[in-house]
Design a protein around this motif. Structure first.
Motif, PDB file in Angstrom:
ATOM      1  N   GLY A 201      31.635  34.211  39.513  1.00 61.11           N
ATOM      2  CA  GLY A 201      33.033  34.081  39.894  1.00 61.11           C
ATOM      3  C   GLY A 201      33.786  33.171  38.935  1.00 61.11           C
ATOM      4  N   MET A 202      35.039  32.884  39.265  1.00 67.08           N
ATOM      5  CA  MET A 202      35.810  31.939  38.461  1.00 67.08           C
ATOM      6  C   MET A 202      36.942  31.367  39.302  1.00 67.08           C
ATOM      7  SD  MET A 202      37.730  34.431  35.710  1.00 67.08           S
ATOM      8  CE  MET A 202      38.692  35.861  36.203  1.00 67.08           C
ATOM      9  N   THR A 203      37.462  30.237  38.869  1.00 65.01           N
ATOM     10  CA  THR A 203      38.495  29.550  39.630  1.00 65.01           C
ATOM     11  C   THR A 203      39.730  30.431  39.783  1.00 65.01           C
ATOM     12  OG1 THR A 203      39.307  28.503  37.592  1.00 65.01           O
ATOM     13  CG2 THR A 203      37.716  27.263  38.906  1.00 65.01           C
ATOM     14  N   TYR A 204      40.503  30.186  40.829  1.00 71.50           N
ATOM     15  CA  TYR A 204      41.696  30.929  41.213  1.00 71.50           C
ATOM     16  C   TYR A 204      41.378  32.303  41.816  1.00 71.50           C
ATOM     17  CZ  TYR A 204      44.963  27.650  38.989  1.00 71.50           C
ATOM     18  OH  TYR A 204      45.692  26.541  38.662  1.00 71.50           O
ATOM     19  N   HIS A 205      40.103  32.653  41.911  1.00 75.65           N
ATOM     20  CA  HIS A 205      39.743  33.994  42.379  1.00 75.65           C
ATOM     21  C   HIS A 205      38.739  33.893  43.526  1.00 75.65           C
ATOM     22  CE1 HIS A 205      41.520  34.731  38.460  1.00 75.65           C
ATOM     23  NE2 HIS A 205      41.759  35.955  38.879  1.00 75.65           N
ATOM     24  N   LYS A 206      39.284  33.961  44.754  1.00 76.58           N
ATOM     25  CA  LYS A 206      38.445  33.886  45.947  1.00 76.58           C
ATOM     26  C   LYS A 206      37.776  35.232  46.209  1.00 76.58           C
ATOM     27  CE  LYS A 206      41.079  30.089  47.959  1.00 76.58           C
ATOM     28  NZ  LYS A 206      41.834  29.588  49.141  1.00 76.58           N
ATOM     29  N   ALA A 207      36.946  35.258  47.238  1.00 84.07           N
ATOM     30  CA  ALA A 207      36.064  36.402  47.481  1.00 84.07           C
ATOM     31  C   ALA A 207      36.813  37.729  47.614  1.00 84.07           C
ATOM     32  CB  ALA A 207      35.223  36.144  48.731  1.00 84.07           C
ATOM     33  N   HIS A 208      38.021  37.693  48.205  1.00 78.81           N
ATOM     34  CA  HIS A 208      38.714  38.956  48.462  1.00 78.81           C
ATOM     35  C   HIS A 208      39.171  39.656  47.184  1.00 78.81           C
ATOM     36  CE1 HIS A 208      42.187  36.217  47.997  1.00 78.81           C
ATOM     37  NE2 HIS A 208      42.872  37.300  47.683  1.00 78.81           N
ATOM     38  N   ARG A 209      39.150  38.961  46.059  1.00 74.92           N
ATOM     39  CA  ARG A 209      39.630  39.562  44.804  1.00 74.92           C
ATOM     40  C   ARG A 209      38.563  40.399  44.091  1.00 74.92           C
ATOM     41  NH1 ARG A 209      44.436  38.255  42.930  1.00 74.92           N
ATOM     42  NH2 ARG A 209      45.617  36.601  43.963  1.00 74.92           N
ATOM     43  N   TRP A 210      37.301  40.254  44.494  1.00 77.58           N
ATOM     44  CA  TRP A 210      36.203  40.938  43.821  1.00 77.58           C
ATOM     45  C   TRP A 210      35.739  42.134  44.649  1.00 77.58           C
ATOM     46  CZ3 TRP A 210      35.136  38.498  39.208  1.00 77.58           C
ATOM     47  CH2 TRP A 210      35.564  37.173  39.084  1.00 77.58           C
ATOM     48  N   THR A 211      35.311  43.191  43.978  1.00 81.50           N
ATOM     49  CA  THR A 211      34.808  44.363  44.688  1.00 81.50           C
ATOM     50  C   THR A 211      33.413  44.720  44.199  1.00 81.50           C
ATOM     51  OG1 THR A 211      35.601  46.063  43.141  1.00 81.50           O
ATOM     52  CG2 THR A 211      37.171  45.244  44.782  1.00 81.50           C
ATOM     53  N   SER A 212      32.656  45.371  45.055  1.00 87.35           N
ATOM     54  CA  SER A 212      31.297  45.767  44.698  1.00 87.35           C
ATOM     55  C   SER A 212      31.268  46.928  43.706  1.00 87.35           C
ATOM     56  CB  SER A 212      30.519  46.144  45.960  1.00 87.35           C
ATOM     57  OG  SER A 212      31.164  47.211  46.646  1.00 87.35           O
ATOM     58  N   ASN A 213      32.412  47.565  43.468  1.00 84.52           N
ATOM     59  CA  ASN A 213      32.438  48.658  42.489  1.00 84.52           C
ATOM     60  C   ASN A 213      32.755  48.164  41.076  1.00 84.52           C
ATOM     61  OD1 ASN A 213      35.156  48.140  42.545  1.00 84.52           O
ATOM     62  ND2 ASN A 213      35.784  50.170  43.275  1.00 84.52           N
ATOM     63  N   GLY A 214      32.760  46.818  40.880  1.00 83.14           N
ATOM     64  CA  GLY A 214      32.877  46.282  39.529  1.00 83.14           C
ATOM     65  C   GLY A 214      34.279  45.952  39.077  1.00 83.14           C
ATOM     66  N   THR A 215      35.217  45.803  40.009  1.00 78.95           N
ATOM     67  CA  THR A 215      36.585  45.462  39.631  1.00 78.95           C
ATOM     68  C   THR A 215      37.006  44.132  40.260  1.00 78.95           C
ATOM     69  OG1 THR A 215      37.642  46.623  41.476  1.00 78.95           O
ATOM     70  CG2 THR A 215      37.188  47.904  39.460  1.00 78.95           C
ATOM     71  N   MET A 216      38.117  43.616  39.755  1.00 78.63           N
ATOM     72  CA  MET A 216      38.671  42.365  40.246  1.00 78.63           C
ATOM     73  C   MET A 216      40.181  42.428  40.181  1.00 78.63           C
ATOM     74  SD  MET A 216      38.559  38.610  38.482  1.00 78.63           S
ATOM     75  CE  MET A 216      39.966  39.100  37.456  1.00 78.63           C
ATOM     76  N   ALA A 217      40.854  41.851  41.167  1.00 75.28           N
ATOM     77  CA  ALA A 217      42.315  41.735  41.153  1.00 75.28           C
ATOM     78  C   ALA A 217      42.664  40.380  40.537  1.00 75.28           C
ATOM     79  CB  ALA A 217      42.878  41.847  42.561  1.00 75.28           C
ATOM     80  N   CYS A 218      43.165  40.393  39.330  1.00 76.70           N
ATOM     81  CA  CYS A 218      43.454  39.155  38.611  1.00 76.70           C
ATOM     82  C   CYS A 218      44.610  38.397  39.268  1.00 76.70           C
ATOM     83  CB  CYS A 218      43.808  39.462  37.148  1.00 76.70           C
ATOM     84  SG  CYS A 218      44.179  38.009  36.162  1.00 76.70           S
ATOM     85  N   ALA A 219      44.437  37.086  39.423  1.00 80.52           N
ATOM     86  CA  ALA A 219      45.477  36.251  40.018  1.00 80.52           C
ATOM     87  C   ALA A 219      46.723  36.250  39.140  1.00 80.52           C
ATOM     88  CB  ALA A 219      44.966  34.830  40.193  1.00 80.52           C
TER      89      ALA A 219
END
Length: 274
Positions: A228-246
């Protein structure tokens, strides 16, 4: 070890448009220096910076405007004094975040921004969708605490004279990160300077999606066992390999420790410099 995904360059708020991708290579445009002290104008930079900012912003930013050349990663854009190395300045809340996250010597900044393909017809023109892309790096070799007036640094290290953070007029939390002379990331990484730009960079945006939807490797993806990384809580990550950037924040810090999969990923990324 920490990797800092550092947002830099033009976007919808700073500059008003993306930076260009020209013949496949991202060219990060330094943001206008509207509030920060800077001795450099776009027209002073070697290359097409002046015409690019005027054309792509449709005249909202002039080639004679002063620019915030930071991070400063390319030696050829200005005349340089002996000893020049890449450097990055940071201030205020963003610097407090870096400090609180423990960022120090040996850690790696990976710079990313908003980009869009551009070509010159009668004038520079965008085409295609915007995307987030990595464009450069800086491994920290030294950290200089500058304070409100960093001009004393240019007296000791004259090669820093053009950096905007080495001026009077900043807040007390004004810090300069100087690149290491060489990149030290293990045997799998090519022998390179501690700073530079990628030939093509790495496209972060998922193809056909909005720029803030990123495709992320498993070592980073908190939904797949990543750090993970700062500014990005659990809801931003998906099991299909994507992330919603803050949408807020400049510096996103990931602590990779000694993860071999992260260093393998870095090896593939830095192969893009050859």
């Amino acid at each position: 070890m920490r990797i800092v995904f550092s947002r830099k360059g033009f976007d919808s708020s700073a500059g008003g448009c993306p930076s260009p991708i020209i013949n496949g290579q991202p060219l990060s445009l330094p943001i206008p220096a509207r509030k920060s002290p800077s001795p450099v104008r776009y027209i002073d930079l070697m290359g097409n910076y002046g015409s690019l900012v005027e054309d792509l912003t449709k005249g909202r930013v002039s080639q004679y405007s002063r620019c915030h050349l930071d991070p400063d990663l390319v030696s050829s854009v200005l005349p340089r004094r002996s000893g020049w190395r890449g450097a990055l300045g940071q201030v205020g809340a963003a610097q407090a975040h870096l400090s609180n996250s423990g960022v120090g010597v040996g850690d790696l900044f990976l710079f990313w921004g908003l980009f869009r393909n551009a070509e010159r017809r009668d004038a520079w023109t965008f085409h295609g969708p915007p995307e987030h892309r990595l464009f450069g790096w800086l491994q920290v070799g030294e950290i200089l605490q500058l304070g409100e007036d960093g001009s004393f640094v240019a007296q000791k290290w004259p090669w820093l004279r053009d950096h905007p953070h080495v001026r009077n007029g900043w807040g007390r939390r004004n810090v300069l990160y100087i690149a290491s002379a060489r990149l030290h990331l293990g045997r799998s990484i090519p022998k390179l300077p501690g700073w530079g730009i990628f030939r093509r960079g790495l496209k972060l945006t998922v193809e056909g999606d909005n720029p803030s939807t990123w495709s992320v490797p498993d070592w980073l993806n908190a939904a797949r066992g990543g750090v993970g990384m700062t500014y990005h809580k659990a809801h931003r990550w998906t099991s299909n390999g994507t992330m919603a950037c803050a949408r807020r924040g400049q510096e996103f810090v990931a602590e990779i420790g000694k993860r071999e999969d992260a260093f393998s990923w870095l090896g593939r990324l830095f192969a893009d410099t050859r």
